[in-house]
Design a protein around this motif. Structure first.
Motif, PDB file in Angstrom:
ATOM      1  N   ARG A   1       2.559 -30.396 -83.746  1.00  0.00           N
ATOM      2  CA  ARG A   1       1.232 -29.855 -84.060  1.00  0.00           C
ATOM      3  C   ARG A   1       0.414 -30.905 -84.794  1.00  0.00           C
ATOM      4  NH1 ARG A   1       4.623 -25.466 -84.538  1.00  0.00           N
ATOM      5  NH2 ARG A   1       4.022 -23.713 -83.224  1.00  0.00           N
ATOM      6  N   SER A   2      -0.828 -31.027 -84.377  1.00  0.00           N
ATOM      7  CA  SER A   2      -1.757 -31.921 -85.038  1.00  0.00           C
ATOM      8  C   SER A   2      -3.106 -31.226 -85.066  1.00  0.00           C
ATOM      9  CB  SER A   2      -1.852 -33.255 -84.293  1.00  0.00           C
ATOM     10  OG  SER A   2      -2.806 -34.093 -84.917  1.00  0.00           O
ATOM     11  N   GLY A   3      -3.509 -30.798 -86.245  1.00  0.00           N
ATOM     12  CA  GLY A   3      -4.767 -30.062 -86.358  1.00  0.00           C
ATOM     13  C   GLY A   3      -4.707 -28.778 -85.558  1.00  0.00           C
ATOM     14  N   ASN A   4      -5.633 -28.614 -84.635  1.00  0.00           N
ATOM     15  CA  ASN A   4      -5.701 -27.394 -83.832  1.00  0.00           C
ATOM     16  C   ASN A   4      -5.006 -27.531 -82.477  1.00  0.00           C
ATOM     17  OD1 ASN A   4      -7.562 -29.165 -82.700  1.00  0.00           O
ATOM     18  ND2 ASN A   4      -9.080 -27.577 -82.304  1.00  0.00           N
ATOM     19  N   THR A   5      -4.221 -28.600 -82.295  1.00  0.00           N
ATOM     20  CA  THR A   5      -3.551 -28.839 -81.015  1.00  0.00           C
ATOM     21  C   THR A   5      -2.039 -28.844 -81.180  1.00  0.00           C
ATOM     22  OG1 THR A   5      -5.428 -30.134 -80.212  1.00  0.00           O
ATOM     23  CG2 THR A   5      -3.321 -30.465 -79.086  1.00  0.00           C
ATOM     24  N   SER A   6      -1.367 -28.143 -80.264  1.00  0.00           N
ATOM     25  CA  SER A   6       0.095 -28.150 -80.200  1.00  0.00           C
ATOM     26  C   SER A   6       0.499 -28.750 -78.859  1.00  0.00           C
ATOM     27  CB  SER A   6       0.660 -26.735 -80.280  1.00  0.00           C
ATOM     28  OG  SER A   6       0.364 -26.151 -81.524  1.00  0.00           O
ATOM     29  N   THR A   7       1.436 -29.677 -78.879  1.00  0.00           N
ATOM     30  CA  THR A   7       2.016 -30.199 -77.645  1.00  0.00           C
ATOM     31  C   THR A   7       3.478 -29.789 -77.641  1.00  0.00           C
ATOM     32  OG1 THR A   7       2.508 -32.331 -78.686  1.00  0.00           O
ATOM     33  CG2 THR A   7       0.430 -32.160 -77.473  1.00  0.00           C
ATOM     34  N   PHE A   8       4.020 -29.582 -76.455  1.00  0.00           N
ATOM     35  CA  PHE A   8       5.399 -29.132 -76.371  1.00  0.00           C
ATOM     36  C   PHE A   8       6.056 -29.678 -75.112  1.00  0.00           C
ATOM     37  CE2 PHE A   8       2.448 -25.994 -74.803  1.00  0.00           C
ATOM     38  CZ  PHE A   8       2.937 -25.645 -73.552  1.00  0.00           C
ATOM     39  N   GLU A   9       7.374 -29.802 -75.186  1.00  0.00           N
ATOM     40  CA  GLU A   9       8.211 -30.210 -74.061  1.00  0.00           C
ATOM     41  C   GLU A   9       9.311 -29.181 -73.913  1.00  0.00           C
ATOM     42  OE1 GLU A   9       9.658 -34.129 -74.904  1.00  0.00           O
ATOM     43  OE2 GLU A   9       7.629 -34.950 -75.111  1.00  0.00           O
ATOM     44  N   PHE A  10       9.757 -28.977 -72.679  1.00  0.00           N
ATOM     45  CA  PHE A  10      10.825 -28.014 -72.454  1.00  0.00           C
ATOM     46  C   PHE A  10      11.704 -28.460 -71.299  1.00  0.00           C
ATOM     47  CE2 PHE A  10       6.904 -26.703 -70.445  1.00  0.00           C
ATOM     48  CZ  PHE A  10       7.256 -26.431 -69.131  1.00  0.00           C
ATOM     49  N   ASN A  11      12.959 -28.029 -71.374  1.00  0.00           N
ATOM     50  CA  ASN A  11      13.954 -28.257 -70.330  1.00  0.00           C
ATOM     51  C   ASN A  11      14.887 -27.060 -70.412  1.00  0.00           C
ATOM     52  OD1 ASN A  11      16.023 -28.990 -68.634  1.00  0.00           O
ATOM     53  ND2 ASN A  11      16.141 -31.096 -69.385  1.00  0.00           N
ATOM     54  N   CYS A  12      14.653 -26.074 -69.547  1.00  0.00           N
ATOM     55  CA  CYS A  12      15.329 -24.788 -69.681  1.00  0.00           C
ATOM     56  C   CYS A  12      16.020 -24.375 -68.391  1.00  0.00           C
ATOM     57  CB  CYS A  12      14.306 -23.704 -70.014  1.00  0.00           C
ATOM     58  SG  CYS A  12      13.259 -24.109 -71.408  1.00  0.00           S
ATOM     59  N   THR A  13      17.159 -23.745 -68.541  1.00  0.00           N
ATOM     60  CA  THR A  13      17.829 -23.131 -67.402  1.00  0.00           C
ATOM     61  C   THR A  13      18.095 -21.679 -67.767  1.00  0.00           C
ATOM     62  OG1 THR A  13      18.863 -25.220 -66.787  1.00  0.00           O
ATOM     63  CG2 THR A  13      19.841 -23.226 -65.886  1.00  0.00           C
ATOM     64  N   ASN A  14      17.649 -20.791 -66.885  1.00  0.00           N
ATOM     65  CA  ASN A  14      17.821 -19.368 -67.125  1.00  0.00           C
ATOM     66  C   ASN A  14      17.922 -18.668 -65.773  1.00  0.00           C
ATOM     67  OD1 ASN A  14      17.963 -16.908 -68.463  1.00  0.00           O
ATOM     68  ND2 ASN A  14      15.749 -16.689 -68.574  1.00  0.00           N
ATOM     69  N   ASN A  15      18.986 -17.897 -65.592  1.00  0.00           N
ATOM     70  CA  ASN A  15      19.198 -17.152 -64.344  1.00  0.00           C
ATOM     71  C   ASN A  15      19.105 -18.038 -63.105  1.00  0.00           C
ATOM     72  OD1 ASN A  15      19.531 -14.712 -65.735  1.00  0.00           O
ATOM     73  ND2 ASN A  15      17.324 -14.338 -65.754  1.00  0.00           N
ATOM     74  N   GLY A  16      19.684 -19.233 -63.178  1.00  0.00           N
ATOM     75  CA  GLY A  16      19.709 -20.126 -62.022  1.00  0.00           C
ATOM     76  C   GLY A  16      18.404 -20.860 -61.762  1.00  0.00           C
ATOM     77  N   ARG A  17      17.459 -20.747 -62.647  1.00  0.00           N
ATOM     78  CA  ARG A  17      16.152 -21.391 -62.493  1.00  0.00           C
ATOM     79  C   ARG A  17      15.986 -22.408 -63.624  1.00  0.00           C
ATOM     80  NH1 ARG A  17      10.859 -18.339 -61.134  1.00  0.00           N
ATOM     81  NH2 ARG A  17       9.415 -20.059 -61.168  1.00  0.00           N
ATOM     82  N   THR A  18      15.639 -23.635 -63.280  1.00  0.00           N
ATOM     83  CA  THR A  18      15.414 -24.673 -64.269  1.00  0.00           C
ATOM     84  C   THR A  18      13.933 -25.016 -64.306  1.00  0.00           C
ATOM     85  OG1 THR A  18      17.603 -25.597 -63.858  1.00  0.00           O
ATOM     86  CG2 THR A  18      16.021 -27.034 -64.949  1.00  0.00           C
ATOM     87  N   SER A  19      13.392 -25.083 -65.509  1.00  0.00           N
ATOM     88  CA  SER A  19      12.000 -25.468 -65.710  1.00  0.00           C
ATOM     89  C   SER A  19      11.975 -26.657 -66.661  1.00  0.00           C
ATOM     90  CB  SER A  19      11.191 -24.324 -66.327  1.00  0.00           C
ATOM     91  OG  SER A  19      11.225 -23.193 -65.502  1.00  0.00           O
ATOM     92  N   VAL A  20      11.365 -27.745 -66.227  1.00  0.00           N
ATOM     93  CA  VAL A  20      11.273 -28.955 -67.033  1.00  0.00           C
ATOM     94  C   VAL A  20       9.808 -29.362 -67.060  1.00  0.00           C
ATOM     95  CG1 VAL A  20      11.977 -31.374 -67.245  1.00  0.00           C
ATOM     96  CG2 VAL A  20      13.566 -29.692 -66.288  1.00  0.00           C
ATOM     97  N   GLY A  21       9.281 -29.627 -68.258  1.00  0.00           N
ATOM     98  CA  GLY A  21       7.895 -30.054 -68.303  1.00  0.00           C
ATOM     99  C   GLY A  21       7.347 -30.177 -69.697  1.00  0.00           C
TER     100      GLY A  21
END
Length: 190
Positions: A109-129
């Protein structure tokens, strides 16, 4: 159909990713600004579907139209209305999957902006971004770039959305986290 539409919007638009310390509990109006799936701009397709829906609704009686708008949580101009529960607002972290099982790997978080990264696997589905949410008063703008891998293959998704706070009263719309739990429970029972 309403729950499926909301789930798709939550996943693909990054609306749930707009969670920052400034997110308020209550009713939000969500507008999809950009949606690119596997390099194809889906904005025109989404606009065409929305236009057909608006045409169909224009032919309805006022009572039927009001009922349909309520069922679909539609706001002005085809926006989607979403109720953020106090628990979601207090979470103070992005939600990157519809069940909320996947916490982001990194949030800055910087001021009013949040940046995030994720790498998740759930129920056979992977989301990376990754994504970014910026709060300006009662408006939250979010962009997400991710790759989703499931049994159907790999898909790249880039999206931009904007949420505007309408007020603390959700006007009878169920909170998004409650809808997701109900939808997940229905899916589990099948």
């Amino acid at each position: 159909m309403k729950k499926t539409t909301l789930a798709i919007l939550l996943i693909l638009s990054g609306i749930a990713s707009a969670q920052t310390s400034s997110l308020k509990a209550g009713l939000w109006d969500m507008k999809q600004i950009k949606q690119v799936l596997d390099g194809q701009d889906m904005s025109a397709k989404m606009a065409a579907v929305q236009e057909k829906m608006q045409e169909s609704m224009a032919k309805m009686t006022p009572e039927q139209r009001k009922k349909m708008e309520g069922m679909m949580n539609m706001g002005a101009g085809g926006t989607i209305r979403v109720c953020i529960s106090p628990a979601m607002a207090a979470r103070n972290a992005p939600i990157v999957d519809r069940e909320g099982h996947c916490a982001p790997a990194k949030v800055t978080r910087s001021g009013n902006t949040s940046t995030f990264e994720f790498n998740c696997t759930n129920n056979g589905r992977t989301s990376v971004g990754s994504g970014k949410s910026t709060v300006n008063g009662d408006t939250v703008s979010t962009s997400v770039d991710m790759t989703v891998t499931d049994a159907k293959g790999h898909h790249s998704i880039q999206s931009e959305s904007q949420m505007t706070f309408l007020g603390a009263d959700c006007q009878g719309i169920k909170p998004a986290d409650q809808m997701m739990k109900e939808m997940h429970g229905t899916t589990q029972q099948k």
